[in-house]
Write a protein that holds these residues in place. Structure first.
Motif, PDB file in Angstrom:
ATOM      1  N   ILE A   1       0.912  -0.946  -0.121  1.00  0.00           N
ATOM      2  CA  ILE A   1      -0.161  -0.014   0.121  1.00  0.00           C
ATOM      3  C   ILE A   1       0.783   1.246  -0.106  1.00  0.00           C
ATOM      4  O   ILE A   1       0.792   2.075  -0.893  1.00  0.00           O
ATOM      5  N   ILE A   2       1.868   1.310   0.894  1.00  0.00           N
ATOM      6  CA  ILE A   2       2.811   2.546   1.116  1.00  0.00           C
ATOM      7  C   ILE A   2       3.374   2.639  -0.326  1.00  0.00           C
ATOM      8  O   ILE A   2       3.446   3.754  -0.955  1.00  0.00           O
ATOM      9  N   ARG A   3       3.835   1.558  -0.798  1.00  0.00           N
ATOM     10  CA  ARG A   3       4.671   1.764  -2.068  1.00  0.00           C
ATOM     11  C   ARG A   3       3.825   2.025  -3.318  1.00  0.00           C
ATOM     12  O   ARG A   3       4.398   3.087  -4.097  1.00  0.00           O
ATOM     13  N   ARG A   4       2.820   1.678  -3.355  1.00  0.00           N
ATOM     14  CA  ARG A   4       2.007   2.060  -4.635  1.00  0.00           C
ATOM     15  C   ARG A   4       1.405   3.323  -4.403  1.00  0.00           C
ATOM     16  O   ARG A   4       1.436   3.975  -5.307  1.00  0.00           O
ATOM     17  N   LEU A   5       1.087   3.760  -3.203  1.00  0.00           N
ATOM     18  CA  LEU A   5       0.423   5.210  -2.951  1.00  0.00           C
ATOM     19  C   LEU A   5       1.390   6.065  -3.363  1.00  0.00           C
ATOM     20  O   LEU A   5       1.235   7.093  -3.829  1.00  0.00           O
ATOM     21  N   THR A   6       2.913   5.873  -2.963  1.00  0.00           N
ATOM     22  CA  THR A   6       3.796   6.765  -3.238  1.00  0.00           C
ATOM     23  C   THR A   6       4.342   6.871  -4.619  1.00  0.00           C
ATOM     24  O   THR A   6       4.442   7.813  -5.136  1.00  0.00           O
ATOM     25  N   ASP A   7       4.214   5.683  -5.383  1.00  0.00           N
ATOM     26  CA  ASP A   7       4.591   5.855  -6.722  1.00  0.00           C
ATOM     27  C   ASP A   7       3.433   6.508  -7.425  1.00  0.00           C
ATOM     28  O   ASP A   7       3.661   7.067  -8.336  1.00  0.00           O
ATOM     29  N   THR A   8       2.142   6.455  -7.068  1.00  0.00           N
ATOM     30  CA  THR A   8       1.210   7.251  -7.637  1.00  0.00           C
ATOM     31  C   THR A   8       1.367   8.571  -7.501  1.00  0.00           C
ATOM     32  O   THR A   8       1.166   9.348  -8.335  1.00  0.00           O
ATOM     33  N   MET A   9       1.669   9.146  -6.418  1.00  0.00           N
ATOM     34  CA  MET A   9       1.975  10.451  -6.032  1.00  0.00           C
ATOM     35  C   MET A   9       2.806  11.017  -6.779  1.00  0.00           C
ATOM     36  O   MET A   9       2.940  12.010  -7.496  1.00  0.00           O
ATOM     37  N   VAL A  10       3.979  10.244  -7.058  1.00  0.00           N
ATOM     38  CA  VAL A  10       5.252  10.570  -7.651  1.00  0.00           C
ATOM     39  C   VAL A  10       5.061  10.718  -9.008  1.00  0.00           C
ATOM     40  O   VAL A  10       5.604  11.776  -9.886  1.00  0.00           O
ATOM     41  N   GLU A  11       3.885   9.689  -9.683  1.00  0.00           N
ATOM     42  CA  GLU A  11       3.898   9.819 -11.181  1.00  0.00           C
ATOM     43  C   GLU A  11       3.175  11.314 -11.294  1.00  0.00           C
ATOM     44  O   GLU A  11       3.202  11.944 -12.538  1.00  0.00           O
ATOM     45  N   ILE A  12       2.298  11.670 -10.334  1.00  0.00           N
ATOM     46  CA  ILE A  12       1.907  13.037 -10.519  1.00  0.00           C
ATOM     47  C   ILE A  12       2.760  14.225 -10.403  1.00  0.00           C
ATOM     48  O   ILE A  12       2.548  15.318 -11.022  1.00  0.00           O
ATOM     49  N   GLU A  13       3.247  14.277  -9.341  1.00  0.00           N
ATOM     50  CA  GLU A  13       4.310  15.231  -8.696  1.00  0.00           C
ATOM     51  C   GLU A  13       5.697  15.357  -9.467  1.00  0.00           C
ATOM     52  O   GLU A  13       6.295  16.427  -9.471  1.00  0.00           O
ATOM     53  N   GLY A  14       5.889  14.427 -10.051  1.00  0.00           N
ATOM     54  CA  GLY A  14       7.382  14.009 -10.751  1.00  0.00           C
ATOM     55  C   GLY A  14       8.446  13.351  -9.728  1.00  0.00           C
ATOM     56  O   GLY A  14       8.240  13.498  -8.578  1.00  0.00           O
ATOM     57  N   GLU A  15       9.264  12.800 -10.160  1.00  0.00           N
ATOM     58  CA  GLU A  15      10.027  11.882  -9.440  1.00  0.00           C
ATOM     59  C   GLU A  15      11.073  12.619  -8.815  1.00  0.00           C
ATOM     60  O   GLU A  15      11.431  11.974  -7.687  1.00  0.00           O
ATOM     61  N   ASN A  16      11.528  13.966  -8.897  1.00  0.00           N
ATOM     62  CA  ASN A  16      12.294  14.616  -8.292  1.00  0.00           C
ATOM     63  C   ASN A  16      11.333  14.776  -6.634  1.00  0.00           C
ATOM     64  O   ASN A  16      12.242  15.079  -5.639  1.00  0.00           O
ATOM     65  N   MET A  17      10.282  14.643  -6.339  1.00  0.00           N
ATOM     66  CA  MET A  17       9.656  14.846  -5.384  1.00  0.00           C
ATOM     67  C   MET A  17       9.376  13.414  -4.328  1.00  0.00           C
ATOM     68  O   MET A  17       9.224  13.448  -3.276  1.00  0.00           O
ATOM     69  N   ARG A  18      10.187  12.602  -5.122  1.00  0.00           N
ATOM     70  CA  ARG A  18      10.160  11.175  -4.158  1.00  0.00           C
ATOM     71  C   ARG A  18      10.581  11.252  -2.867  1.00  0.00           C
ATOM     72  O   ARG A  18      10.330  10.803  -1.943  1.00  0.00           O
ATOM     73  N   PRO A  19      11.807  11.743  -2.946  1.00  0.00           N
ATOM     74  CA  PRO A  19      12.775  11.764  -1.425  1.00  0.00           C
ATOM     75  C   PRO A  19      11.822  12.520  -0.511  1.00  0.00           C
ATOM     76  O   PRO A  19      12.132  12.394   0.860  1.00  0.00           O
ATOM     77  N   VAL A  20      11.028  13.500  -0.882  1.00  0.00           N
ATOM     78  CA  VAL A  20      10.207  14.085   0.326  1.00  0.00           C
ATOM     79  C   VAL A  20       8.602  13.990   0.328  1.00  0.00           C
ATOM     80  O   VAL A  20       7.957  14.738   0.764  1.00  0.00           O
ATOM     81  N   THR A  21       8.412  12.871  -0.198  1.00  0.00           N
ATOM     82  CA  THR A  21       6.808  12.173  -0.284  1.00  0.00           C
ATOM     83  C   THR A  21       6.811  11.335   0.947  1.00  0.00           C
ATOM     84  O   THR A  21       7.401  10.468   0.784  1.00  0.00           O
ATOM     85  N   TRP A  22       6.060  11.664   2.044  1.00  0.00           N
ATOM     86  CA  TRP A  22       5.838  10.794   3.135  1.00  0.00           C
ATOM     87  C   TRP A  22       4.460  10.198   2.898  1.00  0.00           C
ATOM     88  O   TRP A  22       3.641  10.796   2.414  1.00  0.00           O
ATOM     89  N   CYS A  23       4.679   9.026   3.487  1.00  0.00           N
ATOM     90  CA  CYS A  23       3.325   8.004   3.419  1.00  0.00           C
ATOM     91  C   CYS A  23       3.244   7.469   4.941  1.00  0.00           C
ATOM     92  O   CYS A  23       4.088   6.962   5.528  1.00  0.00           O
ATOM     93  N   VAL A  24       2.148   7.716   5.525  1.00  0.00           N
ATOM     94  CA  VAL A  24       2.157   7.204   6.976  1.00  0.00           C
ATOM     95  C   VAL A  24       0.902   6.198   7.027  1.00  0.00           C
ATOM     96  O   VAL A  24      -0.325   6.674   6.531  1.00  0.00           O
ATOM     97  N   LEU A  25       1.020   4.996   7.236  1.00  0.00           N
ATOM     98  CA  LEU A  25      -0.196   4.188   7.436  1.00  0.00           C
ATOM     99  C   LEU A  25      -0.299   4.088   8.923  1.00  0.00           C
ATOM    100  O   LEU A  25       0.532   3.620   9.733  1.00  0.00           O
ATOM    101  N   GLU A  26      -1.558   4.311   9.554  1.00  0.00           N
ATOM    102  CA  GLU A  26      -1.827   4.055  10.992  1.00  0.00           C
ATOM    103  C   GLU A  26      -3.100   3.028  10.875  1.00  0.00           C
ATOM    104  O   GLU A  26      -4.003   2.751  10.086  1.00  0.00           O
ATOM    105  N   GLU A  27      -3.080   2.428  11.971  1.00  0.00           N
ATOM    106  CA  GLU A  27      -3.959   1.087  12.239  1.00  0.00           C
ATOM    107  C   GLU A  27      -4.989   1.951  13.515  1.00  0.00           C
ATOM    108  O   GLU A  27      -4.382   2.009  14.380  1.00  0.00           O
ATOM    109  N   VAL A  28      -6.127   1.686  13.226  1.00  0.00           N
ATOM    110  CA  VAL A  28      -6.970   2.018  14.315  1.00  0.00           C
ATOM    111  C   VAL A  28      -7.600   0.582  14.888  1.00  0.00           C
ATOM    112  O   VAL A  28      -7.813  -0.306  14.083  1.00  0.00           O
ATOM    113  N   ALA A  29      -8.046   0.732  15.953  1.00  0.00           N
ATOM    114  CA  ALA A  29      -8.284  -0.443  16.618  1.00  0.00           C
ATOM    115  C   ALA A  29      -9.592  -0.962  16.336  1.00  0.00           C
ATOM    116  O   ALA A  29     -10.585  -0.141  15.911  1.00  0.00           O
TER     117      ALA A  29
END
Length: 74
Positions: free
Chosen positions: A21-49
């Motif tokens: 999930i983290i990899r694919r969402l990051t890849d999708t965002m980078v496709e939109i914003e450009g590869e140069n933004m990958r190092p500063v694209t954060w993805c946080v996955l939180e689990e709810v009880a």
């Protein structure tokens, strides 16, 4: 910097699925914003009880979500 926030109910996804999930969402965002933004694209996955997530006032448990994913009426 872009921040992708994802919330899931605990004990539904495996560690491998969460990483996917983290990899694919990051890849999708980078496709939109450009590869140069990958190092500063954060993805946080939180689990709810389990039971702390509700739809229309009805709490969902991990078992409810697994049954839904399996196509079983809960």
């Amino acid at each position: 910097m872009p921040l992708i926030q994802v919330k899931v109910i605990e004990n539904v996804f495996t560690p491998d699925q969460k990483q996917q999930i983290i990899r694919r969402l990051t890849d999708t965002m980078v496709e939109i914003e450009g590869e140069n933004m990958r190092p500063v694209t954060w993805c946080v996955l939180e689990e709810v009880a389990s039971g702390d997530w509700a739809i229309a006032g009805n709490p969902l448990t991990s078992a409810d979500v697994r049954a839904l994913a399996a196509g079983v009426n809960a």
